[in-house]
Write an enzyme that holds these catalytic residues in place. Structure first.
Site, PDB file in Angstrom:
ATOM      1  N   SER A   1       0.854  -1.204   0.000  1.00 39.36           N
ATOM      2  CA  SER A   1       0.000   0.000   0.000  1.00 39.36           C
ATOM      3  C   SER A   1       0.880   1.240   0.000  1.00 39.36           C
ATOM      4  O   SER A   1       2.033   1.179   0.460  1.00 39.36           O
ATOM      5  CB  SER A   1      -0.859   0.006   1.270  1.00 39.36           C
TER       6      SER A   1
ATOM      7  N   TYR B   1      -1.412  -0.492  10.611  1.00 35.22           N
ATOM      8  CA  TYR B   1      -1.555  -0.830   9.193  1.00 35.22           C
ATOM      9  C   TYR B   1      -0.300  -0.366   8.430  1.00 35.22           C
ATOM     10  O   TYR B   1       0.260  -1.122   7.623  1.00 35.22           O
ATOM     11  CB  TYR B   1      -2.819  -0.148   8.639  1.00 35.22           C
TER      12      TYR B   1
HETATM   13  P1  NAP Z   1     -11.360  -5.952   1.277  1.00 37.25           P
HETATM   14  O1  NAP Z   1     -12.296  -5.480   0.254  1.00 37.25           O
HETATM   15  O2  NAP Z   1     -11.670  -5.726   2.715  1.00 37.25           O
HETATM   16  O3  NAP Z   1     -11.095  -7.521   1.030  1.00 37.25           O
HETATM   17  C1  NAP Z   1     -10.195  -8.195   1.876  1.00 37.25           C
HETATM   18  C2  NAP Z   1      -9.978  -9.599   1.366  1.00 37.25           C
HETATM   19  O4  NAP Z   1      -9.040 -10.236   2.254  1.00 37.25           O
HETATM   20  C3  NAP Z   1     -11.247 -10.454   1.412  1.00 37.25           C
HETATM   21  O5  NAP Z   1     -11.217 -11.364   0.339  1.00 37.25           O
HETATM   22  C4  NAP Z   1     -11.123 -11.209   2.740  1.00 37.25           C
HETATM   23  O6  NAP Z   1     -11.763 -12.455   2.750  1.00 37.25           O
HETATM   24  C5  NAP Z   1      -9.618 -11.428   2.790  1.00 37.25           C
HETATM   25  N1  NAP Z   1      -9.132 -11.632   4.151  1.00 37.25           N
HETATM   26  C6  NAP Z   1      -9.238 -10.801   5.226  1.00 37.25           C
HETATM   27  N2  NAP Z   1      -8.650 -11.366   6.295  1.00 37.25           N
HETATM   28  C7  NAP Z   1      -8.163 -12.557   5.885  1.00 37.25           C
HETATM   29  C8  NAP Z   1      -7.460 -13.601   6.526  1.00 37.25           C
HETATM   30  N3  NAP Z   1      -7.141 -13.534   7.815  1.00 37.25           N
HETATM   31  N4  NAP Z   1      -7.115 -14.693   5.800  1.00 37.25           N
HETATM   32  C9  NAP Z   1      -7.453 -14.791   4.491  1.00 37.25           C
HETATM   33  N5  NAP Z   1      -8.123 -13.833   3.831  1.00 37.25           N
HETATM   34  C10 NAP Z   1      -8.471 -12.734   4.524  1.00 37.25           C
HETATM   35  O7  NAP Z   1      -9.905  -5.313   1.073  1.00 37.25           O
HETATM   36  P2  NAP Z   1      -9.218  -4.684  -0.234  1.00 37.25           P
HETATM   37  O8  NAP Z   1      -9.437  -3.241  -0.196  1.00 37.25           O
HETATM   38  O9  NAP Z   1      -9.590  -5.459  -1.433  1.00 37.25           O
HETATM   39  O10 NAP Z   1      -7.692  -4.933   0.123  1.00 37.25           O
HETATM   40  C11 NAP Z   1      -6.948  -5.999  -0.417  1.00 37.25           C
HETATM   41  C12 NAP Z   1      -5.466  -5.742  -0.109  1.00 37.25           C
HETATM   42  O11 NAP Z   1      -5.068  -4.513  -0.715  1.00 37.25           O
HETATM   43  C13 NAP Z   1      -5.164  -5.601   1.378  1.00 37.25           C
HETATM   44  O12 NAP Z   1      -3.920  -6.181   1.669  1.00 37.25           O
HETATM   45  C14 NAP Z   1      -5.100  -4.095   1.566  1.00 37.25           C
HETATM   46  O13 NAP Z   1      -4.303  -3.743   2.662  1.00 37.25           O
HETATM   47  C15 NAP Z   1      -4.505  -3.662   0.252  1.00 37.25           C
HETATM   48  N6  NAP Z   1      -4.767  -2.272  -0.119  1.00 37.25           N
HETATM   49  C16 NAP Z   1      -6.044  -1.796  -0.227  1.00 37.25           C
HETATM   50  C17 NAP Z   1      -6.237  -0.463  -0.608  1.00 37.25           C
HETATM   51  C18 NAP Z   1      -7.609   0.135  -0.800  1.00 37.25           C
HETATM   52  O14 NAP Z   1      -7.677   1.370  -0.976  1.00 37.25           O
HETATM   53  N7  NAP Z   1      -8.667  -0.616  -0.804  1.00 37.25           N
HETATM   54  C19 NAP Z   1      -5.141   0.350  -0.864  1.00 37.25           C
HETATM   55  C20 NAP Z   1      -3.872  -0.169  -0.733  1.00 37.25           C
HETATM   56  C21 NAP Z   1      -3.698  -1.477  -0.384  1.00 37.25           C
HETATM   57  P3  NAP Z   1     -13.371 -12.589   2.955  1.00 37.25           P
HETATM   58  O15 NAP Z   1     -13.994 -12.065   1.690  1.00 37.25           O
HETATM   59  O16 NAP Z   1     -13.555 -14.051   3.160  1.00 37.25           O
HETATM   60  O17 NAP Z   1     -13.705 -11.762   4.153  1.00 37.25           O
END
Ligand code: NAP
Length: 256
Positions: free
Chosen positions: A147, A160
């Site tokens: 991120s 985070y």
């Molecule tokens: P999200 O919509 O909250 O989705 C999170 C995903 O991770 C879901 O598939 C969830 O599974 C899975 N997950 C959560 N805890 C887990 C665990 N303990 N073991 C296995 N799977 C787990 O998040 P997102 O925004 O797509 O983020 C995905 C990644 O990108 C993360 O690492 C986040 O830090 C990073 N990121 C996000 C952003 C942003 O702006 N959104 C920006 C930079 C980086 P379930 O569906 O089963 O709950």
């Protein structure tokens, strides 16, 4: 593209965006998440439309026994795995000032965002080395979704930021260790992407993006990250192991 790819957290958000692009490109996918198989049936069905093999491997990346099960389940469907995308991650349950944040929140975020991916990568890397030793033509890679928070300090979610900064070093360590096998490791750093994780702050960020916080004047979409991951797996950026690929619309560029 004939690759078998394990995507952690591939059931929604960025991970699902990556899954869609890779399924369209011809990859077989092992999709991991923590929810039950029934609750992700629609997503799995939608991925299968593209004609590749899609399997769901439920498990919590922060648990060692679950990590072993995830890999075992994936390998029971695919003879070998070529790519690991460490995408699963969580934000803190509450935004709390670093002066007040509790160890329990620190531990939860670090376990899921850094410790879990670190040891999953260790296991996956050893499997890739075995594959390479059996077959010199074996090609694979590891992609870590970190991120902009790896370098941008947000005092209301310090745990985070620390987890994502750690993922930066984790990328370099495994890239250094796997260099002799020609197995690249990359870090993809998204900016603000429209997913469940950002749903509560989306409106305010949308406005700030349009006002210039983001050079490209829009928030990112999961497919923006998916296309970058696809390019890496297709070896379209062949000389860049250990490097950071910014997918943030220019958000991290300092401007005057
Ligand atoms: P999200 O919509 O909250 O989705 C999170 C995903 O991770 C879901 O598939 C969830 O599974 C899975 N997950 C959560 N805890 C887990 C665990 N303990 N073991 C296995 N799977 C787990 O998040 P997102 O925004 O797509 O983020 C995905 C990644 O990108 C993360 O690492 C986040 O830090 C990073 N990121 C996000 C952003 C942003 O702006 N959104 C920006 C930079 C980086 P379930 O569906 O089963 O709950």
């Amino acid at each position: 593209m004939n690759k078998n790819v394990l995507i952690t957290g591939g059931s929604r958000g960025i991970g699902y965006g990556i899954a869609v692009e890779l399924a369209k490109a011809g990859c077989n996918l092992a999709i991991n998440g923590v929810r039950s198989e029934e609750s992700v049936m629609e997503e799995m069905k939608a991925l299968k439309i593209h004609g590749t093999q899609i399997v769901y491997c439920r498990g919590d990346v922060s648990s060692e026994s679950d990590r072993n099960l995830i890999i075992k389940e994936a390998l029971s469907h695919f003879e070998e795995l070529h790519v690991l995308v460490n995408n699963a991650g969580v934000a803190p349950k509450e935004r709390v000032d670093v002066l007040e944040m509790k160890p329990v929140s620190y531990d939860r975020v670090m376990d899921i965002n850094l410790r879990g991916p670190f040891f999953l990568t260790q296991k996956f890397a050893n499997l890739m080395i075995e594959n390479k030793q059996k077959d010199v033509g074996f090609k694979g890679c590891i992609i870590n979704i970190s991120s902009v928070s790896a370098t941008t300090a947000s005092v209301m979610r310090g745990e985070y930021c620390v987890s994502k900064a750690g993922m930066g070093m984790m990328t370099k360590l495994f890239a250094a260790r796997l260099g002799e096998y020609n197995l690249p490791v990359y870090e993809v750093r998204p900016g603000i992407i429209e997913t469940d994780m950002t749903a509560q702050v989306l409106e305010s960020y949308q406005k700030r993006a349009e006002e210039g916080l983001i050079l490209q004047r829009r928030l990112g979409k999961p497919e923006d990250v998916g296309r970058a991951v696809q390019a890496l797996i297709e070896n379209k950026i062949p000389y860049a192991t250990g490097q950071v690929i910014m997918i943030d619309g220019g958000m991290s560029i300092p401007t005057l």
